[in-house]
Design a protein around this motif. Structure first.
Motif, short mmCIF file in Angstrom:
data_model
loop_
_atom_site.label_atom_id
_atom_site.label_comp_id
_atom_site.label_asym_id
_atom_site.label_seq_id
_atom_site.Cartn_x
_atom_site.Cartn_y
_atom_site.Cartn_z
N UNK A 116 0.64 -1.22 -0.06
CA UNK A 116 -0.12 -0.23 -0.41
C UNK A 116 0.57 1.15 0.02
N UNK A 117 1.64 1.26 0.64
CA UNK A 117 3.34 2.44 0.83
C UNK A 117 3.28 2.90 -0.40
N UNK A 118 3.34 1.97 -1.85
CA UNK A 118 3.54 1.71 -3.09
C UNK A 118 2.64 2.86 -3.80
N UNK A 119 1.21 2.44 -3.32
CA UNK A 119 0.22 3.14 -4.86
C UNK A 119 0.67 4.52 -4.42
N UNK B 183 -1.26 3.59 8.63
CA UNK B 183 -0.52 2.41 7.69
C UNK B 183 1.31 3.61 7.96
N UNK B 184 0.75 4.65 6.56
CA UNK B 184 2.08 5.07 5.93
C UNK B 184 2.83 5.02 7.49
N UNK C 91 0.57 11.62 4.26
CA UNK C 91 1.75 10.88 3.50
C UNK C 91 2.85 10.60 3.11
N UNK D 270 6.46 10.73 3.58
CA UNK D 270 7.09 10.40 2.88
C UNK D 270 8.72 10.43 2.79
N UNK E 116 4.78 2.21 8.96
CA UNK E 116 5.34 2.52 7.83
C UNK E 116 6.49 2.60 8.07
#
Lengths: 174, 257
Positions: free
Chosen positions: A95-98, B247-248, B214, B218, B251
């Motif tokens: 999901x982090x790629x999307x 979620x991000x 998000x 990143x 991660x």
């Protein structure tokens, strides 16, 4: 050539008129590409797989059975190819790629697209695939049932459950 | 009709496959049942979103690639000499495709130059004028795509406080998500500058748009800005945080710790 059915054209290919395969390609390459891309999230792989599908149909043209719809056949082959591909390679688009795929392409409604693909990615493979086939690729229940070798009623039921699950995730009510 | 029946008939209802009696029963239950009515509405909305999801286009090069393979396959199976009629016609097809692509690309370049030219000159002039001092007011009137162009131009000029303020403002306040993302990217490119990093960090708590949050996570993770660790923990623990953002955040936290 537009008025000729897929099945008619494939029969032509089967009986040796290989040039007709290009018509098949023209009709289906875009949707097959999208099927792979929506399933895997990887563009390069999707392009390779798409080409492989048509070459495979060509190779096994003798096995084309007019009683089955061409559409079900090509999607069945695509599906098998996808599963084989998954087994040999860790494919899962995290999901982090999307988000990288989406926001870089500047889609106007990025927010909702992201939410949709994110939610899709949280589904089981079965459910995800059914939704892609019926809602994204627009296959009829009958065609999907043929691919899965099951009844229309059974597949409809499963598709409902898949959509219901997606709905719950999407609206975060779980 | 009961709630369990609704489940069985929902897809048919959406596909217009119920007979008139079933339809009446369905709709009357919906009217009187909040749960089912919400469910139906959500199904419709989901359906809508899916139909809006744009498909990708296959490129001409991709298609040409296939035709070449197809011809190879054909030659193999029919065992004809390479320079036969169909190969020549394939060459013609390939040539015309290339001409078409070339023509289209050329046409697009011309079109772009002519169309955007006037806007570019205006922007270039403005940027030149404002190079030493960036004024936010100059950008206020512009459309999102003009702002994005402006950000790209400003990016290459010297970093100063006003420039950073502009990016800061756009990042946190602009209506267009794409402009915000562009501003975030501009700041990320300037991340050698401590102040740029500060802005990105602060924005994480302030910015309400999940997709921007998000992207911020990143970027900050990539530049290994360790001050993000506590804010990330807060985001994760906060019930109101968007699920995707959580979620991000999780991660990233794993990457950083």
């Amino acid at each position: 050539m537009n008025h000729l059915s897929d099945e008619y054209i494939m029969e032509k290919v089967k009986s040796g008129n290989i040039d007709y395969m290009s018509e098949i390609f023209n009709r289906y390459n875009n949707q097959i590409l999208n099927y792979f891309f929506r399933s895997s999230g990887n563009l390069e792989d999707s392009q390779d797989l798409t080409q492989s599908v048509f070459l495979r149909l060509l190779k096994y043209r003798k096995s084309f059975n007019q009683s089955k719809s061409f559409k079900s056949w090509i999607y069945g082959v695509s599906r098998n190819m996808l599963n084989t591909h998954y087994q040999s390679k860790k494919v899962v688009t995290e999901n982090t790629e999307i988000i990288n795929n989406l926001s870089d392409s500047n889609i106007g409604d990025s927010e909702n697209d992201l939410r949709l693909y994110y939610s899709m990615n949280l589904l089981s493979d079965d459910y995800k695939e059914l939704i892609i086939l019926s809602k994204f690729q627009g296959l009829k229940y009958k065609e999907i049932a043929e691919i899965y070798s099951t009844t229309e009623a059974a597949i409809k039921n499963k598709i409902f459950r898949a959509l219901d699950k997606l709905r719950k995730i999407y609206f975060e009510t779980e | 009709m009961k709630c369990s029946d609704i489940n069985n008939h929902l897809l048919d209802y959406l596909d217009n496959n119920l007979n008139s009696q079933e339809r009446i029963d369905f709709e009357s239950h919906i009217k009187n049942c909040d749960n089912c009515s919400t469910k139906l509405m959500q199904f419709k909305e989901l359906h809508n979103e899916i139909s809006k999801a744009a498909p990708i286009e296959s490129s001409e090069f991709f298609k040409t690639g296939f035709f070449i393979k197809l011809n190879k396959e054909k030659n193999r199976s029919t065992r004809k000499p390479i320079m036969d009629f169909s190969f020549k016609s394939l060459l013609k097809v390939a040539a015309s495709i290339l001409l078409f692509i070339g023509g289209t690309v050329f046409g697009l370049i011309i079109q772009n130059k002519v169309g955007v030219n006037s806007k570019l000159t205006l922007l270039e002039q403005e940027v030149f004028k404002l190079k030493q001092q960036v004024h936010l007011t100059a950008l206020e009137e512009k459309t999102p795509s003009e702002k994005i162009l402006a950000i790209e131009y400003l990016n290459s000029s010297e970093t100063n406080q006003e420039l950073l303020n502009t990016f800061n403002f756009l990042l946190n306040n602009d209506e267009s998500i794409n402009v915000r993302l562009e501003a975030a990217q501009a700041l990320y490119k300037l991340s050698d500058n401590q102040k740029a990093r500060d802005i990105l960090l602060k924005s994480l708590n302030v910015n309400q748009k999940p997709i921007v949050q998000i992207k911020l996570i990143n970027y900050l993770t990539e530049i290994e800005e360790r001050r993000i660790i506590e804010p990330l923990k807060d985001l994760i623990q906060n019930d109101n945080t968007n699920r995707m953002v959580k979620d991000y955040a999780q991660n990233s936290l794993q990457t950083l710790i």
